[in-house]
Design a protein around this motif. Structure first.
Motif, PDB file in Angstrom:
ATOM      1  N   GLY A 163     -58.489  63.239 -55.517  1.00 43.30           N
ATOM      2  CA  GLY A 163     -58.828  63.181 -54.194  1.00 43.30           C
ATOM      3  C   GLY A 163     -57.790  62.354 -53.156  1.00 43.30           C
ATOM      4  N   GLY A 164     -57.935  61.038 -53.890  1.00 45.58           N
ATOM      5  CA  GLY A 164     -57.071  60.152 -53.184  1.00 45.58           C
ATOM      6  C   GLY A 164     -55.724  60.342 -53.031  1.00 45.58           C
ATOM      7  N   ILE A 165     -55.019  60.753 -54.050  1.00 44.53           N
ATOM      8  CA  ILE A 165     -53.728  61.294 -53.978  1.00 44.53           C
ATOM      9  C   ILE A 165     -53.362  62.093 -53.076  1.00 44.53           C
ATOM     10  CG2 ILE A 165     -51.604  62.002 -55.187  1.00 44.53           C
ATOM     11  CD1 ILE A 165     -52.946  60.264 -57.705  1.00 44.53           C
ATOM     12  N   SER A 166     -54.230  63.228 -53.110  1.00 41.86           N
ATOM     13  CA  SER A 166     -53.919  64.327 -51.982  1.00 41.86           C
ATOM     14  C   SER A 166     -54.136  63.988 -50.452  1.00 41.86           C
ATOM     15  CB  SER A 166     -55.173  65.335 -52.296  1.00 41.86           C
ATOM     16  OG  SER A 166     -54.968  65.868 -53.449  1.00 41.86           O
ATOM     17  N   ALA A 167     -55.226  62.920 -50.364  1.00 41.24           N
ATOM     18  CA  ALA A 167     -55.419  62.612 -49.097  1.00 41.24           C
ATOM     19  C   ALA A 167     -54.172  61.661 -48.513  1.00 41.24           C
ATOM     20  CB  ALA A 167     -56.678  61.566 -48.969  1.00 41.24           C
ATOM     21  N   ALA A 168     -53.910  60.657 -49.465  1.00 35.93           N
ATOM     22  CA  ALA A 168     -52.755  59.556 -49.089  1.00 35.93           C
ATOM     23  C   ALA A 168     -51.156  60.458 -49.064  1.00 35.93           C
ATOM     24  CB  ALA A 168     -52.621  58.559 -50.209  1.00 35.93           C
ATOM     25  N   SER A 169     -51.048  61.522 -49.975  1.00 36.07           N
ATOM     26  CA  SER A 169     -50.093  62.092 -49.533  1.00 36.07           C
ATOM     27  C   SER A 169     -49.842  62.776 -48.255  1.00 36.07           C
ATOM     28  CB  SER A 169     -50.010  63.189 -50.935  1.00 36.07           C
ATOM     29  OG  SER A 169     -49.867  62.612 -52.172  1.00 36.07           O
ATOM     30  N   ALA A 170     -50.761  63.015 -47.714  1.00 35.18           N
ATOM     31  CA  ALA A 170     -50.749  63.616 -46.373  1.00 35.18           C
ATOM     32  C   ALA A 170     -50.693  62.787 -45.092  1.00 35.18           C
ATOM     33  CB  ALA A 170     -52.142  64.680 -46.173  1.00 35.18           C
ATOM     34  N   ILE A 171     -50.482  61.396 -45.371  1.00 41.27           N
ATOM     35  CA  ILE A 171     -50.717  60.412 -44.148  1.00 41.27           C
ATOM     36  C   ILE A 171     -49.359  59.497 -44.500  1.00 41.27           C
ATOM     37  CG2 ILE A 171     -51.907  58.358 -43.501  1.00 41.27           C
ATOM     38  CD1 ILE A 171     -54.547  59.626 -44.851  1.00 41.27           C
ATOM     39  N   ALA A 172     -48.688  59.391 -43.539  1.00 41.32           N
ATOM     40  CA  ALA A 172     -47.414  58.446 -43.542  1.00 41.32           C
ATOM     41  C   ALA A 172     -47.824  57.130 -43.888  1.00 41.32           C
ATOM     42  CB  ALA A 172     -46.581  58.833 -42.122  1.00 41.32           C
ATOM     43  N   ASP A 173     -47.204  56.426 -44.668  1.00 37.52           N
ATOM     44  CA  ASP A 173     -47.436  55.062 -44.934  1.00 37.52           C
ATOM     45  C   ASP A 173     -48.758  54.789 -45.139  1.00 37.52           C
ATOM     46  OD1 ASP A 173     -44.825  54.510 -44.244  1.00 37.52           O
ATOM     47  OD2 ASP A 173     -45.442  54.121 -42.034  1.00 37.52           O
ATOM     48  N   ALA A 174     -49.444  55.680 -46.047  1.00 37.75           N
ATOM     49  CA  ALA A 174     -50.723  55.436 -46.406  1.00 37.75           C
ATOM     50  C   ALA A 174     -50.872  54.398 -47.614  1.00 37.75           C
ATOM     51  CB  ALA A 174     -51.593  56.632 -46.860  1.00 37.75           C
TER      52      ALA A 174
ATOM     53  N   ALA B   5     -45.470  58.663 -55.758  1.00 34.65           N
ATOM     54  CA  ALA B   5     -44.661  57.662 -54.962  1.00 34.65           C
ATOM     55  C   ALA B   5     -45.891  57.020 -53.823  1.00 34.65           C
ATOM     56  CB  ALA B   5     -43.567  58.180 -54.362  1.00 34.65           C
ATOM     57  N   ILE B   6     -46.949  56.792 -54.011  1.00 36.58           N
ATOM     58  CA  ILE B   6     -47.845  56.476 -53.368  1.00 36.58           C
ATOM     59  C   ILE B   6     -48.290  54.939 -53.459  1.00 36.58           C
ATOM     60  CG2 ILE B   6     -50.394  56.621 -52.526  1.00 36.58           C
ATOM     61  CD1 ILE B   6     -48.864  58.985 -51.960  1.00 36.58           C
ATOM     62  N   ALA B   7     -48.406  54.155 -52.358  1.00 34.74           N
ATOM     63  CA  ALA B   7     -48.624  52.717 -52.255  1.00 34.74           C
ATOM     64  C   ALA B   7     -50.156  52.769 -52.939  1.00 34.74           C
ATOM     65  CB  ALA B   7     -48.249  52.133 -51.040  1.00 34.74           C
ATOM     66  N   TYR B   8     -50.241  51.900 -53.656  1.00 30.03           N
ATOM     67  CA  TYR B   8     -51.998  51.758 -54.302  1.00 30.03           C
ATOM     68  C   TYR B   8     -52.199  50.362 -54.889  1.00 30.03           C
ATOM     69  CZ  TYR B   8     -50.558  51.988 -59.100  1.00 30.03           C
ATOM     70  OH  TYR B   8     -50.135  51.658 -60.389  1.00 30.03           O
ATOM     71  N   ASP B   9     -53.466  50.254 -55.089  1.00 29.76           N
ATOM     72  CA  ASP B   9     -54.114  49.437 -55.920  1.00 29.76           C
ATOM     73  C   ASP B   9     -55.119  49.954 -56.730  1.00 29.76           C
ATOM     74  OD1 ASP B   9     -56.122  47.145 -54.024  1.00 29.76           O
ATOM     75  OD2 ASP B   9     -55.552  49.148 -53.620  1.00 29.76           O
ATOM     76  N   ALA B  10     -55.564  49.543 -58.000  1.00 30.91           N
ATOM     77  CA  ALA B  10     -56.637  50.042 -58.782  1.00 30.91           C
ATOM     78  C   ALA B  10     -57.619  48.896 -58.825  1.00 30.91           C
ATOM     79  CB  ALA B  10     -56.041  50.216 -60.133  1.00 30.91           C
ATOM     80  N   VAL B  11     -58.771  49.367 -58.700  1.00 33.65           N
ATOM     81  CA  VAL B  11     -59.950  48.484 -58.895  1.00 33.65           C
ATOM     82  C   VAL B  11     -61.041  48.972 -59.752  1.00 33.65           C
ATOM     83  CG1 VAL B  11     -61.801  47.341 -57.428  1.00 33.65           C
ATOM     84  CG2 VAL B  11     -59.678  47.776 -56.542  1.00 33.65           C
ATOM     85  N   GLN B  12     -61.509  48.214 -60.776  1.00 42.04           N
ATOM     86  CA  GLN B  12     -62.375  48.552 -61.727  1.00 42.04           C
ATOM     87  C   GLN B  12     -63.711  48.005 -61.056  1.00 42.04           C
ATOM     88  OE1 GLN B  12     -62.028  47.588 -65.591  1.00 42.04           O
ATOM     89  NE2 GLN B  12     -63.954  48.548 -66.404  1.00 42.04           N
ATOM     90  N   VAL B  13     -64.597  48.923 -60.750  1.00 41.92           N
ATOM     91  CA  VAL B  13     -66.030  48.763 -59.971  1.00 41.92           C
ATOM     92  C   VAL B  13     -66.767  48.841 -61.376  1.00 41.92           C
ATOM     93  CG1 VAL B  13     -65.243  49.694 -58.047  1.00 41.92           C
ATOM     94  CG2 VAL B  13     -66.273  51.284 -59.711  1.00 41.92           C
ATOM     95  N   ARG B  14     -68.108  48.118 -60.870  1.00 46.12           N
ATOM     96  CA  ARG B  14     -69.100  47.862 -61.639  1.00 46.12           C
ATOM     97  C   ARG B  14     -70.302  48.871 -61.332  1.00 46.12           C
ATOM     98  NH1 ARG B  14     -69.877  41.821 -61.698  1.00 46.12           N
ATOM     99  NH2 ARG B  14     -70.359  42.346 -59.600  1.00 46.12           N
ATOM    100  N   GLU B  15     -71.390  49.142 -61.895  1.00 49.92           N
ATOM    101  CA  GLU B  15     -72.515  49.923 -61.226  1.00 49.92           C
ATOM    102  C   GLU B  15     -73.003  49.348 -59.981  1.00 49.92           C
ATOM    103  OE1 GLU B  15     -76.220  50.997 -63.593  1.00 49.92           O
ATOM    104  OE2 GLU B  15     -74.926  51.109 -65.129  1.00 49.92           O
ATOM    105  N   PRO B  16     -73.395  49.925 -59.072  1.00 48.64           N
ATOM    106  CA  PRO B  16     -73.650  49.209 -57.835  1.00 48.64           C
ATOM    107  C   PRO B  16     -74.702  48.399 -57.966  1.00 48.64           C
ATOM    108  CG  PRO B  16     -73.239  51.658 -57.542  1.00 48.64           C
ATOM    109  CD  PRO B  16     -73.337  51.368 -58.883  1.00 48.64           C
ATOM    110  N   GLN B  17     -74.918  47.392 -57.438  1.00 51.43           N
ATOM    111  CA  GLN B  17     -76.035  46.317 -57.493  1.00 51.43           C
ATOM    112  C   GLN B  17     -76.340  45.959 -55.932  1.00 51.43           C
ATOM    113  OE1 GLN B  17     -74.419  42.966 -59.315  1.00 51.43           O
ATOM    114  NE2 GLN B  17     -74.195  43.905 -61.258  1.00 51.43           N
ATOM    115  N   LYS B  18     -77.822  45.763 -55.782  1.00 48.29           N
ATOM    116  CA  LYS B  18     -78.229  45.533 -54.389  1.00 48.29           C
ATOM    117  C   LYS B  18     -78.113  43.930 -54.147  1.00 48.29           C
ATOM    118  CE  LYS B  18     -81.374  49.175 -54.049  1.00 48.29           C
ATOM    119  NZ  LYS B  18     -82.166  49.566 -52.718  1.00 48.29           N
ATOM    120  N   ARG B  19     -76.923  43.524 -53.369  1.00 49.00           N
ATOM    121  CA  ARG B  19     -76.908  42.416 -53.047  1.00 49.00           C
ATOM    122  C   ARG B  19     -75.870  42.164 -51.942  1.00 49.00           C
ATOM    123  NH1 ARG B  19     -72.446  39.501 -56.900  1.00 49.00           N
ATOM    124  NH2 ARG B  19     -71.145  41.001 -57.313  1.00 49.00           N
ATOM    125  N   LYS B  20     -75.897  41.025 -51.100  1.00 50.58           N
ATOM    126  CA  LYS B  20     -75.288  41.066 -49.817  1.00 50.58           C
ATOM    127  C   LYS B  20     -73.649  40.886 -50.250  1.00 50.58           C
ATOM    128  CE  LYS B  20     -74.891  38.187 -45.872  1.00 50.58           C
ATOM    129  NZ  LYS B  20     -75.544  36.983 -44.817  1.00 50.58           N
TER     130      LYS B  20
END
Length: 181
Positions: A94-105, A128-143
């Protein structure tokens, strides 16, 4: 194809050793090898994902819905977007498809599964997409301590990313270059 077992003698010893060290093949009880990965195309792009059957808890699935999702994203993209968040990235289709269709994404791949982040990062590099990878945790309720602004949000089919996106925050960078949020 289709992860059929093969005789290790078909490959050079150095190649087998490299594939085993990378976890790209596994030894079967009869001495044959089987691939742990598959390569599939979605449109013109190739993607690494888990071998069939995808029964392991950390399996990274790519199937017919991935193709439909990529096509929908390409047809319905937001033209003003420059940043893409693929939450529940899996193989990153999904993300690569979206970013591939956007200049300088710039693409942020986010997933709870480290194997998914590993494979989606390889797939983003290959595209050849500029990216970073983020490991997320289970969503928690906090500010949240930091809000993220994105031009396009790519979510997994369960639709949870929309409510979670505004709550993303940086926890700490890890030693492997993947941040946790």
């Amino acid at each position: 194809g289709w992860n059929l077992p093969f005789d290790r003698a078909l490959l050079d010893v150095e190649m087998v050793e490299a594939l085993e060290a990378a976890g790209a093949v596994r030894a079967l009880p009869d001495g044959h090898l089987a691939s742990t990965l598959r390569v599939s195309n979605v449109g013109e792009q190739l993607y690494l994902h888990s071998a069939y059957p995808t029964t392991a808890q950390d399996a990274v699935f790519l199937g017919p819905d991935s193709h439909r999702f990529a096509r929908w994203i390409t047809e319905n993209r937001y033209s003003g977007a420059r940043r893409v968040l693929d939450y529940g990235a899996g193989a990153g289709v999904g993300g690569i498809s979206a970013a591939s269709a956007i200049a300088d994404a710039h693409l942020t791949l986010a997933d709870i599964n480290p194997k998914a982040l590993f494979l989606s990062s390889i797939n983003a590099e290959h595209a050849a997409i500029a990216y970073d990878a983020v490991q997320v945790r289970e969503p928690q309720k906090r500010k949240p301590s930091r809000r993220i602004s994105v031009g396009m949000l790519v979510a997994s089919e369960d639709g949870t990313a929309g409510s979670v996106m505004a709550k993303a925050e940086r926890i700490s960078p890890s030693s492997n270059g993947v941040s946790q949020r």
